[in-house]
Write a protein that holds these residues in place. Sequence first.
Motif, PDB file in Angstrom:
ATOM      1  N   SER A   1     -32.455 -70.223  21.097  1.00 43.29           N
ATOM      2  CA  SER A   1     -33.376 -71.126  21.772  1.00 43.29           C
ATOM      3  C   SER A   1     -33.068 -71.232  23.257  1.00 43.29           C
ATOM      4  O   SER A   1     -31.916 -71.081  23.678  1.00 43.29           O
ATOM      5  N   MET A   2     -34.108 -71.536  24.021  1.00 43.95           N
ATOM      6  CA  MET A   2     -33.949 -71.884  25.421  1.00 43.95           C
ATOM      7  C   MET A   2     -34.359 -73.343  25.557  1.00 43.95           C
ATOM      8  O   MET A   2     -35.420 -73.746  25.081  1.00 43.95           O
ATOM      9  N   ARG A   3     -33.511 -74.120  26.198  1.00 47.90           N
ATOM     10  CA  ARG A   3     -33.771 -75.551  26.307  1.00 47.90           C
ATOM     11  C   ARG A   3     -33.657 -76.007  27.757  1.00 47.90           C
ATOM     12  O   ARG A   3     -32.853 -75.466  28.518  1.00 47.90           O
TER      13      ARG A   3
ATOM     14  N   SER B   1     -37.886 -73.897  23.729  1.00 49.74           N
ATOM     15  CA  SER B   1     -38.675 -72.737  23.316  1.00 49.74           C
ATOM     16  C   SER B   1     -37.780 -71.803  22.503  1.00 49.74           C
ATOM     17  O   SER B   1     -36.685 -71.455  22.940  1.00 49.74           O
ATOM     18  N   ARG B   2     -38.257 -71.417  21.331  1.00 55.70           N
ATOM     19  CA  ARG B   2     -37.474 -70.537  20.454  1.00 55.70           C
ATOM     20  C   ARG B   2     -37.735 -69.081  20.851  1.00 55.70           C
ATOM     21  O   ARG B   2     -38.435 -68.338  20.159  1.00 55.70           O
ATOM     22  N   VAL B   3     -37.168 -68.673  21.960  1.00 60.42           N
ATOM     23  CA  VAL B   3     -37.456 -67.334  22.481  1.00 60.42           C
ATOM     24  C   VAL B   3     -36.696 -66.230  21.746  1.00 60.42           C
ATOM     25  O   VAL B   3     -37.073 -65.065  21.790  1.00 60.42           O
TER      26      VAL B   3
ATOM     27  N   GLY C   1     -25.540 -78.913  18.695  1.00 59.59           N
ATOM     28  CA  GLY C   1     -26.494 -77.824  18.552  1.00 59.59           C
ATOM     29  C   GLY C   1     -27.501 -78.051  17.446  1.00 59.59           C
ATOM     30  O   GLY C   1     -27.415 -79.003  16.655  1.00 59.59           O
ATOM     31  N   GLY C   2     -28.476 -77.141  17.374  1.00 59.78           N
ATOM     32  CA  GLY C   2     -29.602 -77.292  16.466  1.00 59.78           C
ATOM     33  C   GLY C   2     -29.237 -77.322  15.002  1.00 59.78           C
ATOM     34  O   GLY C   2     -29.804 -78.102  14.229  1.00 59.78           O
TER      35      GLY C   2
ATOM     36  N   ILE D   1     -36.055 -79.605   5.814  1.00 57.92           N
ATOM     37  CA  ILE D   1     -35.750 -78.685   6.914  1.00 57.92           C
ATOM     38  C   ILE D   1     -37.052 -78.397   7.658  1.00 57.92           C
ATOM     39  O   ILE D   1     -38.062 -78.052   7.044  1.00 57.92           O
ATOM     40  N   LYS D   2     -37.038 -78.521   8.965  1.00 62.87           N
ATOM     41  CA  LYS D   2     -38.242 -78.252   9.754  1.00 62.87           C
ATOM     42  C   LYS D   2     -38.543 -76.752   9.780  1.00 62.87           C
ATOM     43  O   LYS D   2     -37.642 -75.912   9.725  1.00 62.87           O
ATOM     44  N   LYS D   3     -39.822 -76.449   9.886  1.00 60.66           N
ATOM     45  CA  LYS D   3     -40.289 -75.067   9.819  1.00 60.66           C
ATOM     46  C   LYS D   3     -39.619 -74.168  10.856  1.00 60.66           C
ATOM     47  O   LYS D   3     -39.296 -73.002  10.571  1.00 60.66           O
ATOM     48  N   ASP D   4     -39.396 -74.683  12.067  1.00 63.44           N
ATOM     49  CA  ASP D   4     -38.813 -73.841  13.113  1.00 63.44           C
ATOM     50  C   ASP D   4     -37.340 -73.548  12.899  1.00 63.44           C
ATOM     51  O   ASP D   4     -36.723 -72.836  13.683  1.00 63.44           O
TER      52      ASP D   4
END
Length: 488
Positions: A14-16, A36-38, A203-204, A255-258
């Motif tokens: 990810s970019m944050r 953004s999940r680049v 972190g995520g 759990i979220k989709k992303d």
Amino acid sequence: MAKITTIIDIGSNSMRMVVFKKSSRFAFHLINETKSRVKISEGSYNNGGVLQQVPMDRAFNALKSFLTIARSLKSRKILCVATSALRDAPNKQEFLNRVRNELGLNIKIIDGPKESFYGGVAALNLLHLNDFITLDIGGGSTELCIINKQNIEHTISLNIGTVRLRELYFNNNDLEGAKEYIYEQLKSYKELELNNPIVVGMGGTSRALSRVVLKSINYPLDVLHGFSYNYSDHQNIFDEIIEADDTSKLKKLNIKKDRYDTIQEGTFIFKTIVEYFKSQKIYTSGVGVREGVYLTDLLRTSNNRFPANFNVSIRSLIDRFELCEKQTAFFGQNTRDIFDVLKPLHGLDEKYRGLLVIASKLHGIGVTLNFYQYSDHAFNFILNGLNYAISHEDRVLIAHIIKFSKKSIPSEEDINGFGILLPDLLTVQWLSFMITLNLRLNVDFNNKPFEYTLDGTKLTIKSNEHIYLSHSACEKVKSPIDMEIEII
């Protein structure tokens, strides 16, 4: 330092971006957060670490949008750091040059220990803990920072990450090989010979796991930063995530989709490392590298630490919502005097004195938002706005003290919703009574000191000023016990 500063963190997955606005020398608050999940490292670990063109294009376009946001917010300083994916890439210069030439942005590639250090600085200043180890799982690496007695002792970076593990082990269903690989990495550092340390998850991945735990126990506060739990109580949830054979099971686990594409590898890393340390207590950090980069810039002349007894959230709220500086100072001192004189009756621990002072100084937030029902406005705002370096228990208690500063003392029914985060009812009632007395004694904004004496259950309050309004206001104050209040 610039009043508005932007920090961009380019990770493997990810970019944050975060944008902070200063309200005074050390105080600040968040005004924008964008992600953004680049997946800039996608496909690189199977190609000798070489960044692939499509992921690089995604990252470039996301950066372009980030810079548009930052400049629209009048950010005067933009700091951009990149971690594992870029530092490992043989062709990183291609991406760096394109960004510099076309966007005018210089990206600073930081090594693993520096990444770990930034996470440690963030946790050290923005959590309420003294001794712990941070665990930040990324796409290409995992950072650990050992903090002892509020000092950073060791910064460690391991070649363990969600994208790396998926491409090297999970795609082949080799979980045993993945575990052995993680253990080999951990055993190579003598500094990591720890036994049952408090683990601060960053972190995520860590936040996603904490969100699952939080929902599973119907936790009364919807806030991840500072949330804690016992690992063994929820180990089965982590096992279910790792063993889930389709996304429908992940969805049922909240759990979220992303997160579907990395949560199993991330959970596996998290579980393996926590069990390696035999840790039980897990804390969640909503801050990390970005906040660490900001803080090392903000605190560069003070050894990367806030001054003693300084809380950034409390100071920031006072900066932004204070009605009158003299009034705030008076409320703080007067509530100390009330707490101290009534100590023989309430017998509360000294920590509640400090929380009562904070509540007295912050009660005006609600008035600034909207005068009518201001105590309710302040309650809701503080539950979500008192973010850093304060426990959930203290945050909830401060909010409740303020909520009942204009009402009768709370009943059991009034605090049931937050019961697991609050002390006993009598404690809340005493604190509610004392802040109410404090505010009503100065209802005329006189800011003149009072003299207090306690004789049995009779409290005598003397003033050199004629305080007509205070007399009538204090007649309506209800106390937790049967006591007499006389104003002279």
